[in-house]
Design a protein around this motif. Sequence first.
Motif, PDB file in Angstrom:
ATOM      1  N   THR A 122     -53.458  -8.908  -4.104  1.00 26.64           N
ATOM      2  CA  THR A 122     -53.171  -8.786  -5.530  1.00 26.64           C
ATOM      3  C   THR A 122     -53.922  -9.811  -6.368  1.00 26.64           C
ATOM      4  O   THR A 122     -54.029  -9.647  -7.582  1.00 26.64           O
ATOM      5  CB  THR A 122     -51.665  -8.935  -5.802  1.00 26.64           C
ATOM      6  OG1 THR A 122     -51.226 -10.176  -5.246  1.00 26.64           O
ATOM      7  CG2 THR A 122     -50.892  -7.769  -5.213  1.00 26.64           C
ATOM      8  N   THR A 123     -54.445 -10.859  -5.754  1.00 27.94           N
ATOM      9  CA  THR A 123     -55.140 -11.888  -6.524  1.00 27.94           C
ATOM     10  C   THR A 123     -56.653 -11.713  -6.535  1.00 27.94           C
ATOM     11  O   THR A 123     -57.349 -12.431  -7.244  1.00 27.94           O
ATOM     12  CB  THR A 123     -54.796 -13.292  -5.996  1.00 27.94           C
ATOM     13  OG1 THR A 123     -55.103 -13.351  -4.608  1.00 27.94           O
ATOM     14  CG2 THR A 123     -53.329 -13.617  -6.229  1.00 27.94           C
ATOM     15  N   SER A 124     -57.187 -10.763  -5.795  1.00 23.83           N
ATOM     16  CA  SER A 124     -58.634 -10.552  -5.751  1.00 23.83           C
ATOM     17  C   SER A 124     -59.115  -9.781  -6.979  1.00 23.83           C
ATOM     18  O   SER A 124     -58.628  -8.685  -7.263  1.00 23.83           O
ATOM     19  CB  SER A 124     -59.016  -9.759  -4.498  1.00 23.83           C
ATOM     20  OG  SER A 124     -60.345  -9.270  -4.603  1.00 23.83           O
ATOM     21  N   ARG A 141     -58.585  -5.813  -7.789  1.00 27.79           N
ATOM     22  CA  ARG A 141     -57.954  -5.445  -9.064  1.00 27.79           C
ATOM     23  C   ARG A 141     -58.771  -4.397  -9.805  1.00 27.79           C
ATOM     24  O   ARG A 141     -58.227  -3.453 -10.363  1.00 27.79           O
ATOM     25  CB  ARG A 141     -57.781  -6.688  -9.941  1.00 27.79           C
ATOM     26  CG  ARG A 141     -56.989  -6.397 -11.197  1.00 27.79           C
ATOM     27  CD  ARG A 141     -56.800  -7.629 -12.036  1.00 27.79           C
ATOM     28  NE  ARG A 141     -55.859  -7.371 -13.118  1.00 27.79           N
ATOM     29  CZ  ARG A 141     -55.696  -8.175 -14.143  1.00 27.79           C
ATOM     30  NH1 ARG A 141     -56.385  -9.312 -14.228  1.00 27.79           N
ATOM     31  NH2 ARG A 141     -54.826  -7.868 -15.095  1.00 27.79           N
ATOM     32  N   ASN A 191     -51.105  -5.016   0.545  1.00 28.56           N
ATOM     33  CA  ASN A 191     -51.391  -6.345   0.024  1.00 28.56           C
ATOM     34  C   ASN A 191     -51.431  -7.338   1.189  1.00 28.56           C
ATOM     35  O   ASN A 191     -50.417  -7.575   1.836  1.00 28.56           O
ATOM     36  CB  ASN A 191     -50.322  -6.745  -0.997  1.00 28.56           C
ATOM     37  CG  ASN A 191     -50.579  -8.094  -1.614  1.00 28.56           C
ATOM     38  OD1 ASN A 191     -51.713  -8.543  -1.697  1.00 28.56           O
ATOM     39  ND2 ASN A 191     -49.515  -8.735  -2.062  1.00 28.56           N
ATOM     40  N   CYS A 246     -61.835  -8.021 -15.261  1.00 28.37           N
ATOM     41  CA  CYS A 246     -61.264  -8.651 -14.064  1.00 28.37           C
ATOM     42  C   CYS A 246     -61.919 -10.002 -13.772  1.00 28.37           C
ATOM     43  O   CYS A 246     -61.236 -10.951 -13.374  1.00 28.37           O
ATOM     44  CB  CYS A 246     -61.387  -7.716 -12.861  1.00 28.37           C
ATOM     45  SG  CYS A 246     -60.327  -6.258 -12.988  1.00 28.37           S
ATOM     46  N   TRP A 268     -59.792 -13.416 -14.078  1.00 28.37           N
ATOM     47  CA  TRP A 268     -59.667 -14.175 -12.831  1.00 28.37           C
ATOM     48  C   TRP A 268     -60.202 -15.592 -13.007  1.00 28.37           C
ATOM     49  O   TRP A 268     -59.587 -16.552 -12.535  1.00 28.37           O
ATOM     50  CB  TRP A 268     -60.387 -13.448 -11.693  1.00 28.37           C
ATOM     51  CG  TRP A 268     -60.202 -14.110 -10.368  1.00 28.37           C
ATOM     52  CD1 TRP A 268     -59.117 -14.018  -9.540  1.00 28.37           C
ATOM     53  CD2 TRP A 268     -61.131 -14.967  -9.709  1.00 28.37           C
ATOM     54  NE1 TRP A 268     -59.322 -14.770  -8.404  1.00 28.37           N
ATOM     55  CE2 TRP A 268     -60.553 -15.356  -8.493  1.00 28.37           C
ATOM     56  CE3 TRP A 268     -62.392 -15.438 -10.039  1.00 28.37           C
ATOM     57  CZ2 TRP A 268     -61.193 -16.214  -7.591  1.00 28.37           C
ATOM     58  CZ3 TRP A 268     -63.039 -16.283  -9.138  1.00 28.37           C
ATOM     59  CH2 TRP A 268     -62.435 -16.657  -7.934  1.00 28.37           C
ATOM     60  N   THR A 289     -51.470  -5.038 -12.746  1.00 29.91           N
ATOM     61  CA  THR A 289     -52.299  -5.636 -11.702  1.00 29.91           C
ATOM     62  C   THR A 289     -52.585  -7.123 -11.960  1.00 29.91           C
ATOM     63  O   THR A 289     -53.428  -7.715 -11.302  1.00 29.91           O
ATOM     64  CB  THR A 289     -53.642  -4.887 -11.578  1.00 29.91           C
ATOM     65  OG1 THR A 289     -54.331  -4.932 -12.840  1.00 29.91           O
ATOM     66  CG2 THR A 289     -53.417  -3.440 -11.148  1.00 29.91           C
ATOM     67  N   PRO A 296     -52.814 -10.825 -11.629  1.00 30.31           N
ATOM     68  CA  PRO A 296     -52.620 -11.663 -10.434  1.00 30.31           C
ATOM     69  C   PRO A 296     -51.559 -12.749 -10.626  1.00 30.31           C
ATOM     70  O   PRO A 296     -51.059 -13.291  -9.650  1.00 30.31           O
ATOM     71  CB  PRO A 296     -53.999 -12.279 -10.203  1.00 30.31           C
ATOM     72  CG  PRO A 296     -54.671 -12.245 -11.536  1.00 30.31           C
ATOM     73  CD  PRO A 296     -54.142 -11.016 -12.204  1.00 30.31           C
ATOM     74  N   ALA A 328     -48.343 -12.043  -8.828  1.00 28.78           N
ATOM     75  CA  ALA A 328     -48.351 -11.983  -7.355  1.00 28.78           C
ATOM     76  C   ALA A 328     -47.436 -13.018  -6.742  1.00 28.78           C
ATOM     77  O   ALA A 328     -47.160 -14.037  -7.266  1.00 28.78           O
ATOM     78  CB  ALA A 328     -49.774 -12.171  -6.840  1.00 28.78           C
TER      79      ALA A 328
END
Length: 191
Positions: free
Chosen positions: A7-9, A13, A28, A151, A155, A186, A188, A191
């Motif tokens: 979920t953090t990529s 995402r 995940n 994204c 991020w 989505t 992150p 997460a």
Amino acid sequence: MKLIGSTTSPYVRRIRILLDEERYDFVNLDIYGADRDEIRSTNPALKIPVLESDGQQIYDSRIIARYLSSKQGRDPLTWDQQNQLTLIDGANDSAVILLLAKRSGVDVDAPGVLFFDLQRERIMTTLRTLAAQVEDGQFEEWNYPAICLYCLVDWLDFRDLVDFTGIESLIAFRDSHNTLPWVAETDPRQA
């Protein structure tokens, strides 16, 4: 379809947002911890995302996006859009390197370390180019390159890897898309 990732990529995402209303299972993984063996068995390149569809595994977000766009009947990306993705992916790859090095206890901010200096230079040169493209209206349509830019910027901000001074248009671009479908779902930070 099954999407394997975390979920953090930012790479995962972008595919989750692109999938939109498509039905799929999401697996995940903790790719640097307990689930390392699973990623080894799923993708020999040891990268996420991986899409399993119609009996085959598809590696790499760019190839997955091409596959999904074909299935969804979308027009192929133009050469300019492909170049935008190359810029976005280059900055993202360099930022991942810096993050992993930091998490490994390496001083990535030590002056004069060529490898890290090159990563920071790539990130900032690319972000300035992308900011100019945003300001020029090249990311007004919500398409795959815009999703990828969103994204990346989100991020980088989430991981606190970049000072956005002078490229505030990227933050404004990100903020203008925060309420779109699948963007909040989505995030992150959840997460």
